[in-house]
Design a protein around this motif. Structure first.
Motif, PDB file in Angstrom:
ATOM      1  N   HIS A  60      31.290  43.643  39.817  1.00 27.23           N
ATOM      2  CA  HIS A  60      31.499  44.031  41.218  1.00 27.23           C
ATOM      3  C   HIS A  60      31.684  42.828  42.138  1.00 27.23           C
ATOM      4  CE1 HIS A  60      29.881  47.551  39.258  1.00 27.23           C
ATOM      5  NE2 HIS A  60      28.669  47.041  39.217  1.00 27.23           N
ATOM      6  N   ARG A  61      32.330  41.755  41.653  1.00 28.19           N
ATOM      7  CA  ARG A  61      32.499  40.540  42.451  1.00 28.19           C
ATOM      8  C   ARG A  61      33.792  40.515  43.266  1.00 28.19           C
ATOM      9  NH1 ARG A  61      33.005  35.760  40.686  1.00 28.19           N
ATOM     10  NH2 ARG A  61      33.670  36.197  38.558  1.00 28.19           N
ATOM     11  N   GLY A  62      34.554  41.594  43.233  1.00 28.91           N
ATOM     12  CA  GLY A  62      35.737  41.628  44.090  1.00 28.91           C
ATOM     13  C   GLY A  62      37.007  41.954  43.348  1.00 28.91           C
ATOM     14  N   TRP A  96      37.597  50.323  45.308  1.00 28.43           N
ATOM     15  CA  TRP A  96      36.899  49.247  44.613  1.00 28.43           C
ATOM     16  C   TRP A  96      35.395  49.322  44.843  1.00 28.43           C
ATOM     17  CZ3 TRP A  96      38.383  45.284  41.343  1.00 28.43           C
ATOM     18  CH2 TRP A  96      39.739  45.245  41.039  1.00 28.43           C
ATOM     19  N   VAL A  97      34.630  49.083  43.784  1.00 28.43           N
ATOM     20  CA  VAL A  97      33.173  48.976  43.886  1.00 28.43           C
ATOM     21  C   VAL A  97      32.826  47.493  44.001  1.00 28.43           C
ATOM     22  CG1 VAL A  97      30.952  49.376  42.767  1.00 28.43           C
ATOM     23  CG2 VAL A  97      32.803  51.051  42.522  1.00 28.43           C
ATOM     24  N   VAL A  98      32.116  47.128  45.086  1.00 28.55           N
ATOM     25  CA  VAL A  98      31.684  45.738  45.276  1.00 28.55           C
ATOM     26  C   VAL A  98      30.176  45.712  45.412  1.00 28.55           C
ATOM     27  CG1 VAL A  98      33.855  44.969  46.285  1.00 28.55           C
ATOM     28  CG2 VAL A  98      32.079  45.910  47.770  1.00 28.55           C
ATOM     29  N   VAL A 149      42.375  47.414  51.483  1.00 22.89           N
ATOM     30  CA  VAL A 149      41.795  47.830  50.207  1.00 22.89           C
ATOM     31  C   VAL A 149      40.525  48.638  50.478  1.00 22.89           C
ATOM     32  CG1 VAL A 149      40.687  47.044  48.083  1.00 22.89           C
ATOM     33  CG2 VAL A 149      42.761  45.919  48.906  1.00 22.89           C
ATOM     34  N   GLU A 150      40.514  49.884  50.037  1.00 28.31           N
ATOM     35  CA  GLU A 150      39.346  50.747  50.236  1.00 28.31           C
ATOM     36  C   GLU A 150      38.239  50.333  49.268  1.00 28.31           C
ATOM     37  OE1 GLU A 150      38.168  55.530  50.338  1.00 28.31           O
ATOM     38  OE2 GLU A 150      40.228  54.892  49.873  1.00 28.31           O
ATOM     39  N   HIS A 151      37.002  50.374  49.732  1.00 29.90           N
ATOM     40  CA  HIS A 151      35.893  49.941  48.892  1.00 29.90           C
ATOM     41  C   HIS A 151      34.642  50.749  49.180  1.00 29.90           C
ATOM     42  CE1 HIS A 151      34.917  47.806  52.637  1.00 29.90           C
ATOM     43  NE2 HIS A 151      33.661  47.867  52.208  1.00 29.90           N
ATOM     44  N   VAL A 152      33.705  50.690  48.235  1.00 32.66           N
ATOM     45  CA  VAL A 152      32.353  51.225  48.427  1.00 32.66           C
ATOM     46  C   VAL A 152      31.387  50.175  47.901  1.00 32.66           C
ATOM     47  CG1 VAL A 152      32.999  53.665  48.288  1.00 32.66           C
ATOM     48  CG2 VAL A 152      32.409  52.421  46.194  1.00 32.66           C
ATOM     49  N   ILE A 153      30.198  50.156  48.448  1.00 27.75           N
ATOM     50  CA  ILE A 153      29.180  49.192  48.013  1.00 27.75           C
ATOM     51  C   ILE A 153      28.301  49.849  46.951  1.00 27.75           C
ATOM     52  CG2 ILE A 153      27.160  47.853  48.744  1.00 27.75           C
ATOM     53  CD1 ILE A 153      28.566  47.408  51.402  1.00 27.75           C
TER      54      ILE A 153
END
Length: 734
Positions: free
Chosen positions: A362-364, A387-389, A402-406
């Motif tokens: 999950h580093r990017g 993306w999962v970060v 870029v769509e993401h979730v933590i």
């Protein structure tokens, strides 16, 4: 006159003394004298020192008639010092390789400052190493400064051994060490406040040994009351120098914090003496308080009584315990809420157009998943990529579109419960439940040379802290495993005995290496267009705790490459935040001797900028071979590496280019031009035929069309592997 006089007091350190002396005498910079002071040590130190003095004329030994303590033993060595700079080295610590050369170079660069402050690492008795957490203070320091211009330098540990001192400056000011436990305090503050020119060196030059029993300051004794006398000396020094009056508030607070820190440690003072220590500290705190100086924060307790201090400590402990209990309750409640939230969304239909990506834990936006994501946006815009970060800091580095979730958030639970497709180069967390109908695509992280997966069961050192059965349970979720060559296909199916299908796609991250395109790495790092760029990319070692072993003197290699060459260094990602860069790489990069590319997010950008690769056993060689450029394998510790980690092939017998087994051989390959000769090209061609089989520049497209869209797509043309039948012209292998 030598450049350095190293003064080494010795008392009851016979078990560590040889290592200390060897670390000095083995330095590449030899213009020094070592003055060893035998402080009437009752063990074998005396004989060891005499042995070294007989063997090496740079060693001078003083045998004191009685034990005088650390500070006065240092004083005893001062009259015998003839060097430009004084270096006070404790006899259980060691210098790092190349430390004196780095210090000498920095002194010359800074035009002989009064004091040079360098970095250190704590080395623990159980084998661990931890760099000074305040290393950024050194990295961000001005070229040359006074404390008034950069007061942050005083945030560093106020000890004598992380600095060198111009001997004339010490003599002119009459600095010397007092007796007592805390002798560093009345030396360091006066020296730092008096110095007009200070320089910093962002390099680990000393290993600060952390003994299992601790040092003398960790013992329980009334001798800790000595701290008050030492600060009395500091205040007296400042009082005699009106130009230093501005530092009185700082020293006043520092004294309070220092004493409270001693009091807070239950193993420092006998219980019966703690109240007296507090009262003496509080009296001194009130007496030296500058007019109008604020008293707040932790030191405010010194305005009160011992009873008040005890009650505050008890209340603080009770508060922390209550907070821990409340936090445990919150965690349980939050876990149940997250499970319920995930369960709600798990009952909803899968979103056929939702693809969840992650890379490198999950580093990017990295590696193969990033290449697949980019291809999907172009080929199938109807697919929604998320993306999962790991945290908000990583999320801030993503492109805005870029769509993401933590990881672990409610949005993460919702997205992972409903996604049809999962693309990752490492395993997803064990808490992620694979729903029927979802598709997990595992890209891996390049071609394997070293043992992975179940093969690590026979390598206990390499799997330290690694749960193989748990990893295999997570790998059971894979539906597809991407492979770049027949070798990888065989390894993955052996190392991960799970029910997945191997897909002969090639490595998506290598498409850019095949297809080319503009790159700005050289321009961003100021590398002249006509320079030959040599990339050095070592891997980590499993036979050394922490993974880092210096195999090459980078400054020497850069110099030996000569004019018209630029050495670029890229460490293994797992070493990026450890002490490896502090052992010299950061300082060499600051001085433009090398370029540090460790933090470059896209490995392909670095590879495309390089004219040649020097590596040891890093899988980056398989990616770089796609470019068909020279590769040199530096295998000076191959037997140790292979025995500790295990490898799937003998890279010294089947290399992608010339192999060096010593630095002399490595330098000779570049000096002679053999690194790019016909033999190098022949070895590389054989290597490419074996390991670049499916890398035709369309790997990412192939993944998107066949695995995400279920469309037919032509497979890569297989390359015949010597000694084997031609691989079938098919995309998948069950």
């Amino acid at each position: 006159m030598p450049r350095f006089s190293l003064i080494v007091p010795c008392f009851k350190v016979q078990g560590f003394l040889r290592e200390c002396l060897d670390s000095v005498l083995g330095q590449s910079f030899g213009d020094f004298e070592l003055i060893a002071v035998d402080d009437r040590s009752p063990d074998g130190c005396c004989a060891i020192l005499d042995e070294y003095a007989e063997r090496d004329p740079r060693v001078k030994v003083l045998h004191l008639p009685e034990n005088v303590g650390l500070g006065r033993a240092r004083n005893a060595g001062l009259p015998h010092a003839t060097g430009d700079y004084l270096f006070f080295l404790d006899s259980d610590d060691t210098l790092t390789p190349g430390a004196l050369r780095a210090v000498a170079d920095r002194l010359a660069e800074a035009d002989d400052p009064d004091v040079l402050v360098f970095d250190y690492a704590r080395t623990y008795w159980w084998g661990g190493t931890r760099r000074n957490v305040l290393a950024p203070v050194l990295a961000e320091a001005p070229a040359v400064f006074a404390v008034s211009e950069y007061p942050q330098i005083l945030d560093l540990l106020m000890v004598v051994w992380n600095k060198v001192y111009r001997r004339a400056f010490v003599t002119e000011n009459g600095f010397e060490f007092p007796p007592g436990y805390y002798e560093d305090t009345p030396w360091t503050f006066p020296v730092m406040l008096s110095a007009r020119r200070i320089a910093a060196l962002d390099r680990i030059c000393l290993n600060y040994r952390q003994r299992r029993q601790g040092n003398i300051l960790s013992t329980t004794s009334r001798k800790h009351f000595d701290i008050h006398d030492q600060y009395e000396r500091v205040f007296a020094f400042v009082a005699e120098r009106p130009e230093l009056a501005q530092w009185r508030p700082y020293l006043h607070r520092k004294m309070g914090e220092h004493c409270l820190d001693i009091l807070a440690k239950p193993d420092r003072l006998p219980p019966a003496d703690r109240a007296e220590f507090f009262r003496r500290t509080a009296e001194m705190f009130r007496r030296y308080r500058p007019a109008g100086a604020p008293v707040d924060g932790e030191v405010a307790v010194l305005e009160g009584s011992w009873t008040g201090y005890r009650l505050k400590r008890q209340a603080a402990r009770a508060g922390r315990e209550a907070a821990r209990r409340a936090d445990r309750v919150r965690q349980v409640a939050a876990g149940r809420a997250r499970a319920g939230w995930a369960a709600v969304h798990a009952r909803r239909p899968l979103d056929e157009n939702l693809v969840v990506y992650s890379a490198s834990s999950h580093r990017g936006l990295l590696g193969d998943p990033a290449a697949v994501h980019a291809a999907a946006r172009e080929i199938a815009p109807q697919l929604r990529g998320v993306w999962v970060v790991r945290d908000a800091e990583t999320a801030a580095q993503l492109p805005p579109d870029v769509e993401h979730v933590i990881l672990g958030s409610r949005r993460y639970l919702e997205v992972t419960a409903r996604a049809k497709f999962f693309v990752n180069d490492v395993n997803w967390p064990g808490s992620l439940v694979k729903r029927p109908g979802s598709v997990h695509i595992h890209t891996h992280q390049g071609t394997p040379l070293k043992y992975v997966g179940a093969d690590l069961l026979d390598k206990p050192g390499a799997r330290l802290g690694f749960d193989v059965p748990q990893m295999l349970r997570r790998a059971d979720r894979w539906d597809y495993s991407l492979v770049a060559n027949h070798h990888s296909e065989l390894v993955w199916e052996r190392a991960y005995p799970c029910h997945f299908t191997s897909v002969r796609t090639g490595s998506p991250r290598n498409d850019v290496l095949v297809n080319g395109g503009p790159g700005d790495f050289r321009e961003r790092h100021g590398i002249p267009a006509d320079h030959t760029v040599v990339l050095y990319a070592p891997t980590r070692r499993d036979y050394r705790r922490g993974g880092h072993v210096d195999r090459i003197d980078l400054a020497r290699f850069a110099a030996d490459l000569g004019e018209g060459h630029t050495l670029v260094v890229r460490l293994h990602p797992s070493l990026a935040t450890g002490p490896a860069r502090g052992m010299g790489l950061a300082e060499l990069a600051r001085r433009r001797i090398v370029v540090d590319a460790t933090d470059e997010p896209r490995t392909a950008d670095v590879l495309r900028a390089a004219d040649a690769l020097v590596t040891d056993y890093s899988s980056v060689m398989f990616d770089y071979a796609v470019l068909d450029r020279p590769i040199v394998v530096h295998a000076d510790d191959w037997p140790a590496y292979r025995a500790s980690r295990g490898t799937y092939l003998d890279i010294t017998a089947e290399p992608p280019g010339h192999v060096s087994c010593s630095y002399r051989e490595l330098a000779g390959l570049f000096a002679s031009g053999a690194w790019r000769d016909g033999e190098s090209a022949r070895l590389r061609a054989d290597f490419r035929a074996r390991f670049c089989t499916y890398d035709d520049g369309r790997a990412a497209e192939r993944v998107v069309r066949t695995l995400l869209l279920s469309e037919p797509a032509p497979g890569p043309r297989p390359v015949r592997i010597p000694g084997q039948a031609a691989a079938p012209d098919a995309l998948t292998s069950a």
